[in-house]
Design a protein around this motif. Structure first.
Motif, PDB file in Angstrom:
ATOM      1  N   TYR A  92       2.169 -10.137   7.640  1.00  0.00           N
ATOM      2  CA  TYR A  92       1.660 -10.145   8.689  1.00  0.00           C
ATOM      3  C   TYR A  92       0.152  -9.874   8.769  1.00  0.00           C
ATOM      4  O   TYR A  92      -0.251  -8.735   8.092  1.00  0.00           O
ATOM      5  CB  TYR A  92       2.352  -9.041   9.413  1.00  0.00           C
ATOM      6  N   ALA A  93      -0.615 -10.833   9.068  1.00  0.00           N
ATOM      7  CA  ALA A  93      -2.094 -10.561   9.024  1.00  0.00           C
ATOM      8  C   ALA A  93      -2.852 -11.633   9.837  1.00  0.00           C
ATOM      9  O   ALA A  93      -2.097 -12.684  10.394  1.00  0.00           O
ATOM     10  CB  ALA A  93      -2.534 -10.902   7.421  1.00  0.00           C
ATOM     11  N   LEU A  94      -4.168 -11.401   9.935  1.00  0.00           N
ATOM     12  CA  LEU A  94      -4.996 -12.543  10.522  1.00  0.00           C
ATOM     13  C   LEU A  94      -5.053 -13.688   9.447  1.00  0.00           C
ATOM     14  O   LEU A  94      -4.601 -13.626   8.250  1.00  0.00           O
ATOM     15  CB  LEU A  94      -6.301 -11.843  10.453  1.00  0.00           C
ATOM     16  N   ARG A 131      -3.937  -4.578  15.023  1.00  0.00           N
ATOM     17  CA  ARG A 131      -4.303  -3.537  16.212  1.00  0.00           C
ATOM     18  C   ARG A 131      -3.470  -3.919  17.318  1.00  0.00           C
ATOM     19  O   ARG A 131      -3.541  -3.346  18.475  1.00  0.00           O
ATOM     20  CB  ARG A 131      -5.532  -3.892  16.734  1.00  0.00           C
ATOM     21  N   ASP A 132      -2.799  -5.110  17.258  1.00  0.00           N
ATOM     22  CA  ASP A 132      -1.730  -5.698  18.224  1.00  0.00           C
ATOM     23  C   ASP A 132      -0.166  -5.105  18.042  1.00  0.00           C
ATOM     24  O   ASP A 132       0.553  -5.561  17.429  1.00  0.00           O
ATOM     25  CB  ASP A 132      -1.574  -7.199  18.155  1.00  0.00           C
ATOM     26  N   LEU A 133      -0.159  -3.831  18.623  1.00  0.00           N
ATOM     27  CA  LEU A 133       1.076  -3.095  18.390  1.00  0.00           C
ATOM     28  C   LEU A 133       2.258  -3.924  19.000  1.00  0.00           C
ATOM     29  O   LEU A 133       3.330  -3.921  17.960  1.00  0.00           O
ATOM     30  CB  LEU A 133       1.122  -1.627  18.813  1.00  0.00           C
ATOM     31  N   SER A 173     -14.845  -2.054  14.915  1.00  0.00           N
ATOM     32  CA  SER A 173     -13.988  -2.698  14.517  1.00  0.00           C
ATOM     33  C   SER A 173     -13.275  -2.449  13.255  1.00  0.00           C
ATOM     34  O   SER A 173     -12.051  -2.425  12.906  1.00  0.00           O
ATOM     35  CB  SER A 173     -14.568  -4.249  14.162  1.00  0.00           C
ATOM     36  N   THR A 174     -13.993  -1.697  12.185  1.00  0.00           N
ATOM     37  CA  THR A 174     -13.611  -1.351  11.030  1.00  0.00           C
ATOM     38  C   THR A 174     -12.829   0.022  11.086  1.00  0.00           C
ATOM     39  O   THR A 174     -11.522   0.005  10.625  1.00  0.00           O
ATOM     40  CB  THR A 174     -14.727  -0.895  10.063  1.00  0.00           C
ATOM     41  N   TYR A 175     -13.031   0.707  12.121  1.00  0.00           N
ATOM     42  CA  TYR A 175     -12.052   2.078  12.405  1.00  0.00           C
ATOM     43  C   TYR A 175     -11.076   1.484  13.050  1.00  0.00           C
ATOM     44  O   TYR A 175      -9.905   2.089  12.813  1.00  0.00           O
ATOM     45  CB  TYR A 175     -12.996   3.102  13.353  1.00  0.00           C
ATOM     46  N   GLY A 176     -10.910   0.734  14.225  1.00  0.00           N
ATOM     47  CA  GLY A 176     -10.063   0.143  14.768  1.00  0.00           C
ATOM     48  C   GLY A 176      -8.692  -0.684  13.890  1.00  0.00           C
ATOM     49  O   GLY A 176      -7.592  -0.243  13.820  1.00  0.00           O
ATOM     50  N   HIS A 191      -0.389   2.242  13.727  1.00  0.00           N
ATOM     51  CA  HIS A 191       0.637   1.116  14.363  1.00  0.00           C
ATOM     52  C   HIS A 191       1.821   0.598  13.411  1.00  0.00           C
ATOM     53  O   HIS A 191       2.979   0.776  13.732  1.00  0.00           O
ATOM     54  CB  HIS A 191      -0.105  -0.282  14.670  1.00  0.00           C
ATOM     55  N   ILE A 192       1.565   0.674  12.118  1.00  0.00           N
ATOM     56  CA  ILE A 192       2.545  -0.006  11.131  1.00  0.00           C
ATOM     57  C   ILE A 192       3.503   1.322  11.015  1.00  0.00           C
ATOM     58  O   ILE A 192       4.525   1.248  10.983  1.00  0.00           O
ATOM     59  CB  ILE A 192       1.873  -0.521   9.804  1.00  0.00           C
ATOM     60  N   LEU A 193       2.713   2.621  11.057  1.00  0.00           N
ATOM     61  CA  LEU A 193       3.763   3.895  10.844  1.00  0.00           C
ATOM     62  C   LEU A 193       4.709   3.920  12.059  1.00  0.00           C
ATOM     63  O   LEU A 193       5.750   4.416  11.881  1.00  0.00           O
ATOM     64  CB  LEU A 193       2.736   4.992  10.486  1.00  0.00           C
ATOM     65  N   GLU A 194       4.011   3.693  13.286  1.00  0.00           N
ATOM     66  CA  GLU A 194       4.872   3.604  14.388  1.00  0.00           C
ATOM     67  C   GLU A 194       6.090   2.687  14.292  1.00  0.00           C
ATOM     68  O   GLU A 194       7.022   2.966  14.814  1.00  0.00           O
ATOM     69  CB  GLU A 194       4.094   3.358  15.664  1.00  0.00           C
ATOM     70  N   CYS A 195       5.741   1.499  13.842  1.00  0.00           N
ATOM     71  CA  CYS A 195       6.830   0.635  13.547  1.00  0.00           C
ATOM     72  C   CYS A 195       7.789   1.164  12.665  1.00  0.00           C
ATOM     73  O   CYS A 195       9.277   0.899  12.734  1.00  0.00           O
ATOM     74  CB  CYS A 195       6.243  -0.714  13.049  1.00  0.00           C
ATOM     75  N   VAL A 196       7.378   1.851  11.638  1.00  0.00           N
ATOM     76  CA  VAL A 196       8.336   2.277  10.559  1.00  0.00           C
ATOM     77  C   VAL A 196       9.022   3.482  11.198  1.00  0.00           C
ATOM     78  O   VAL A 196      10.285   3.579  11.153  1.00  0.00           O
ATOM     79  CB  VAL A 196       7.597   2.842   9.337  1.00  0.00           C
TER      80      VAL A 196
END
Length: 359
Positions: free
Chosen positions: A39-41, A67-69, A102-105, A113-118
């Motif tokens: 999953y990436a740009l 950043r797209d949860l 953008s860097t912080y986002g 977001h990825i931890l929330e998915c986990v």
């Protein structure tokens, strides 16, 4: 060393798989027989290693912003991964000064977001967040930073990765440890290797100059960094994820870097490159005022050596030679993926030899 057979048939999720490190990691996993979802740009450079190696054809490759949860959650739910490697990031220091929001986002909320998915999917049995050696408060001292030293990166990139570490630690304590999901972070130094086309990185800049038969412009020749071939930290990531999968007590924070003698200045690295490339290649000192960048940075990697038995096997000279060999093969029109595969085999062979010698 990591047992590559462990990954055969495992469902593995890689964020940032279209980047330089992400492509090499995906290649190793695919060759090992893992079921890989990325999953990436779109690739961050043109050309890119992801495109020229064509590995996207061998895996489930999803184009999406970390950043797209909602999209990320949907992708993770469909993939049902057992192991997650989180590499998605905005990785360039100078770019972080231009686009700090953008860097912080990406680097902070992307980690959330990825931890929330986990946390919500409940299928993950091993999670690894790849950060950077720059997470530490850099005091410019001569000894290596340890995992217990203060986190306080200076520039927006480094600081956002320090925040990513804190986010990971909070999720581990608040949710994932209780759920039996082992969580670690790996703090690696500057990596080099074939297929890195990024701007503002010393070896890609060297290769671009050599291709055009021009002198290399070295911005900070006195800055000292822990340079290592990309396969070194990737072997450590694979080992951490594997070992904590079977023993959650091994989860934690790990520095991953070269031996002390391979922490050299950028000028010394340019010297090694010029000798390896040949053809009369030269470099010139192009020191100039610019955004703050640390001058001296070194890691203490005794923990991963002691607890997991990992150690680097390619010294900086060999790392540069492998990078030059890949670049020359690519410029000659050879199969990029085949060269990657050959170098991966050479690396694992050296790992096995070193492991046998140390028994």
């Amino acid at each position: 060393m990591a047992d590559i057979e462990f990954y055969r048939g495992k469902r593995v999720f890689v964020t940032g798989h279209t980047g330089f490190k992400g492509t090499w990691l995906s290649k190793i996993l695919l060759d090992a027989g893992a079921i890989v979802t990325g999953y990436a740009l779109d690739p961050p450079t043109d050309p890119s290693l992801f495109a020229v190696s064509k590995i996207g054809r061998q895996m489930q490759s999803v184009t999406g912003d970390i950043r797209d949860l909602p999209l990320l959650m949907k992708t993770v739910e469909e993939a049902r991964p057992e192991i997650v490697f989180h590499l998605a990031a905005q990785p360039i220091v100078r770019e972080s000064y231009v686009n700090p929001v953008s860097t912080y986002g990406t680097n902070v909320m992307g980690t959330v977001h990825i931890l929330e998915c986990v946390r919500k999917t409940g299928c993950v049995k091993s999670f690894l967040n790849i950060t950077t050696d720059k997470v530490y408060r850099n005091r410019e001292w001569e000894w290596g930073y340890r995992e217990t030293d203060e986190l306080d990166g200076y520039d927006p990139y480094s600081n956002s990765k320090s925040c990513s570490e804190l986010v990971t630690h909070s999720y581990r304590q608040s949710f994932l440890e209780e759920a039996g999901i082992p969580v670690s972070t790996a703090r690696a130094g500057n990596v080099i290797g074939g297929g890195d086309f990024a701007p503002d990185r010393i070896l890609p800049d060297c290769i671009r100059a050599a291709k055009e038969k021009e002198p290399i412009l070295v911005r900070n020749p006195r800055s000292t960094r822990p340079y290592q071939h990309v396969l070194e930290p990737l072997s450590a990531y694979l080992l951490i994820a594997q070992r904590q999968y079977g023993d959650p007590g091994l989860a934690g924070c790990y520095n991953v870097g070269p031996e002390e003698g391979d922490c050299i200045s950028t000028g010394q690295l340019a010297d090694i490159f010029c000798r390896s490339w040949g053809e009369g290649q030269t470099w010139i000192n192009q020191s100039q005022d610019g955004p703050h960048e640390a001058n001296f940075l070194k890691l203490d990697c005794s923990r991963i050596k002691r607890e997991l038995g990992w150690k680097p096997v390619w010294h900086v000279q060999e790392a540069v030679e492998k990078t030059v060999a890949w670049a020359k093969a690519y410029l000659a029109g050879e199969d990029a993926a085949a060269v990657m595969e050959q170098q991966i085999k050479e690396y694992w062979k050296k790992q096995v030899k070193e492991s046998c010698l140390n028994r």
